[in-house]
Design a protein around this motif. Structure first.
Motif, short mmCIF file in Angstrom:
data_model
loop_
_atom_site.label_atom_id
_atom_site.label_comp_id
_atom_site.label_asym_id
_atom_site.label_seq_id
_atom_site.Cartn_x
_atom_site.Cartn_y
_atom_site.Cartn_z
N ASP A 254 80.84 17.09 106.82
CA ASP A 254 80.02 17.35 107.99
C ASP A 254 80.20 16.32 109.11
O ASP A 254 79.74 16.54 110.22
N HIS A 255 80.86 15.20 108.81
CA HIS A 255 81.05 14.17 109.82
C HIS A 255 82.48 14.10 110.36
O HIS A 255 82.80 13.23 111.16
N VAL A 256 83.31 15.04 109.92
CA VAL A 256 84.69 15.06 110.42
C VAL A 256 84.76 15.68 111.82
O VAL A 256 85.68 15.40 112.58
N GLU A 257 83.80 16.50 112.15
CA GLU A 257 83.71 17.08 113.49
C GLU A 257 82.54 16.49 114.24
O GLU A 257 81.46 16.31 113.66
N PRO A 258 82.71 16.19 115.52
CA PRO A 258 83.97 16.24 116.27
C PRO A 258 84.73 14.92 116.17
O PRO A 258 84.13 13.87 115.95
N ASP A 259 86.04 14.98 116.32
CA ASP A 259 86.91 13.81 116.54
C ASP A 259 87.17 12.95 115.31
O ASP A 259 87.89 11.96 115.41
N GLY A 260 86.61 13.30 114.14
CA GLY A 260 86.91 12.53 112.93
C GLY A 260 88.28 12.91 112.40
O GLY A 260 88.86 13.94 112.77
N PHE A 261 88.82 12.09 111.50
CA PHE A 261 90.17 12.33 110.98
C PHE A 261 90.16 13.05 109.64
O PHE A 261 90.75 14.12 109.48
N MET A 262 89.48 12.49 108.65
CA MET A 262 89.45 13.13 107.34
C MET A 262 88.23 12.69 106.55
O MET A 262 87.53 11.72 106.92
N SER A 263 87.97 13.43 105.47
CA SER A 263 86.86 13.06 104.58
C SER A 263 87.19 13.47 103.16
O SER A 263 87.96 14.41 102.92
N TYR A 264 86.61 12.73 102.24
CA TYR A 264 86.67 13.12 100.83
C TYR A 264 85.36 12.69 100.18
O TYR A 264 84.96 11.53 100.30
N GLY A 265 84.72 13.63 99.51
CA GLY A 265 83.47 13.30 98.84
C GLY A 265 82.74 14.53 98.38
O GLY A 265 83.20 15.66 98.56
N PRO A 266 81.57 14.34 97.79
CA PRO A 266 80.77 15.46 97.30
C PRO A 266 80.33 16.36 98.46
O PRO A 266 80.17 15.91 99.59
N SER A 267 80.14 17.63 98.14
CA SER A 267 79.58 18.57 99.11
C SER A 267 78.09 18.30 99.24
O SER A 267 77.32 18.52 98.31
N TYR A 268 77.67 17.82 100.41
CA TYR A 268 76.25 17.51 100.61
C TYR A 268 75.41 18.78 100.61
O TYR A 268 74.27 18.78 100.15
N ALA A 269 75.96 19.87 101.13
CA ALA A 269 75.22 21.13 101.11
C ALA A 269 74.94 21.55 99.67
O ALA A 269 73.83 22.01 99.34
N ASP A 270 75.91 21.37 98.80
CA ASP A 270 75.72 21.71 97.38
C ASP A 270 74.67 20.80 96.74
O ASP A 270 73.84 21.26 95.94
N LEU A 271 74.68 19.51 97.09
CA LEU A 271 73.70 18.59 96.53
C LEU A 271 72.28 18.95 96.99
O LEU A 271 71.33 18.85 96.21
N PHE A 272 72.13 19.35 98.24
CA PHE A 272 70.81 19.76 98.72
C PHE A 272 70.35 21.04 98.03
O PHE A 272 69.15 21.21 97.77
N ARG A 273 71.26 21.95 97.74
CA ARG A 273 70.90 23.15 96.97
C ARG A 273 70.38 22.74 95.59
O ARG A 273 69.36 23.26 95.12
N ARG A 274 71.07 21.81 94.97
CA ARG A 274 70.66 21.38 93.63
C ARG A 274 69.37 20.57 93.68
O ARG A 274 68.59 20.57 92.72
N ALA A 275 69.12 19.90 94.81
CA ALA A 275 67.84 19.20 94.97
C ALA A 275 66.68 20.20 94.94
O ALA A 275 65.59 19.89 94.45
N ALA A 276 66.92 21.40 95.46
CA ALA A 276 65.89 22.44 95.42
C ALA A 276 65.55 22.80 93.99
O ALA A 276 64.38 23.09 93.67
N ASP A 277 66.55 22.79 93.10
CA ASP A 277 66.28 23.06 91.69
C ASP A 277 65.37 21.99 91.09
O ASP A 277 64.48 22.29 90.29
#
Length: 328
Positions: A254-277
């Motif tokens: 989510d922080h690669v746009e705008p103007d970022g180069f690259m990212s590697y890491g957990p999907s934060y959207a997926d983690l927030f979904r699991r937080a709902a559980d």
């Protein structure tokens, strides 16, 4: 929130945000269970994550305005706001507080009774948020992003796309203990690759440009440590870095746009979904102390080709084929 900012926020979220409000709706006391979302960054920064969280709540039978109330407060990357917001939630007697690792300490100071669920935390055990991952103890549980453990993998990936990399800058908020741990871990990983490291220690948004300008071309890339201050200002960091031809390595897509180069890491959207559980379990009577801290299972490698071209970098096809997303 002003009318102008509210309209801007609605525009940013688009249709996905229709499932959740900009501000808390007034609820009759005791009418509905209430979730207090302590947003450590900004509404626009968290939009995709909160939309995923609310969607999963809906799937679990928690429909806002009918079976659940949600109140949102935004610290906008300012740590002094954490205590203010947490104290307000305690006063309003919310049933559970949802936040991220950087704000958990403030929430724990405000209450030892109201359950706290962190959707993301860099190193919850190393920073003392929980007693153990299997049995957190107290009133806190959530999901770890394994930030220190991923530092070496991120550097390895960066060296693949910048083979001649010799000097690496690290930016982190030194007022956030988990960021300091990540910086230390990264320095150790960099040594194994014979990289010279420069630490850029920041504490507020105003520190960002002077830190980047201080490099004066002495670094080949900028590694950015996970933190809410960073998160709230990632667009500014990317713009400053690109202005001095400095590739940025982020921890979330989510922080690669705008103007970022690259990212590697957990999907934060997926983690927030699991937080709902986890919130669902708490609302149904489970105690946070008995709910194990969960680990990420979905990781994203993202490369921004538009930024790569602006930096004069050619990304090997073999690397692009492994990426989960290529932004053009």
């Amino acid at each position: 929130m002003s009318d102008m900012r509210r309209r801007e926020f609605i525009t940013l979220l688009g249709g996905a945000a229709a499932a959740w409000p900009l501000v808390a709706r007034a609820q009759q006391p005791g009418k509905l269970p209430t979730i207090g979302v302590l947003g450590a960054s900004t509404p626009s920064d968290w939009s995709r994550w909160v939309a995923a969280f609310v969607q999963r709540l809906n799937e679990l039978g928690w429909n806002e305005g009918r079976t659940i109330a949600i109140e949102y407060r935004w610290a906008e990357g300012r740590s002094e706001r954490y205590t203010q917001i947490a104290t307000e939630f305690v006063r309003r007697k919310v049933d559970v507080i949802v936040t991220v690792g950087s704000a958990v300490a403030a929430a724990k100071q405000a209450t030892s009774v109201i359950p706290i669920v962190f959707a993301i935390a860099n190193d919850p055990l190393g920073t003392g948020l929980v007693a153990s991952l299997s049995r957190p103890g107290g009133n806190v549980t959530g999901l770890s992003v394994l930030a220190p453990e991923l530092a070496g993998k991120r550097v390895e990936l960066l060296r693949e796309v910048i083979p001649g990399l010799r000097r690496l800058a690290i930016m982190g908020n030194v007022d956030y203990p988990a960021a300091v741990l990540e910086m230390n871990e990264l320095q150790g990983a960099a040594r194994t690759f014979s990289l010279d490291v420069t630490r850029l220690e920041i504490r507020r948004a105003e520190d960002i440009w002077p830190a980047i300008a201080s490099l004066k071309g002495s670094a080949g890339a900028l590694y950015i440590c996970a933190d809410s201050l960073i998160s709230a200002n990632h667009g500014r960091i990317n713009a400053f870095a690109l202005a001095v031809q400095l590739p940025t390595l982020h921890y979330t897509r989510d922080h690669v746009e705008p103007d970022g180069f690259m990212s590697y890491g957990p999907s934060y959207a997926d983690l927030f979904r699991r937080a709902a559980d986890l919130v669902d379990k708490v609302l149904r009577g489970a105690k946070p102390a008995d709910i194990p801290v969960e680990q990420p299972t979905k990781f994203d490698l993202v490369i921004n080709l538009t930024t790569a071209k602006a930096l004069g970098l050619t990304i090997p096809e073999s690397f692009l084929s492994r990426a989960d997303e290529v932004i053009e």
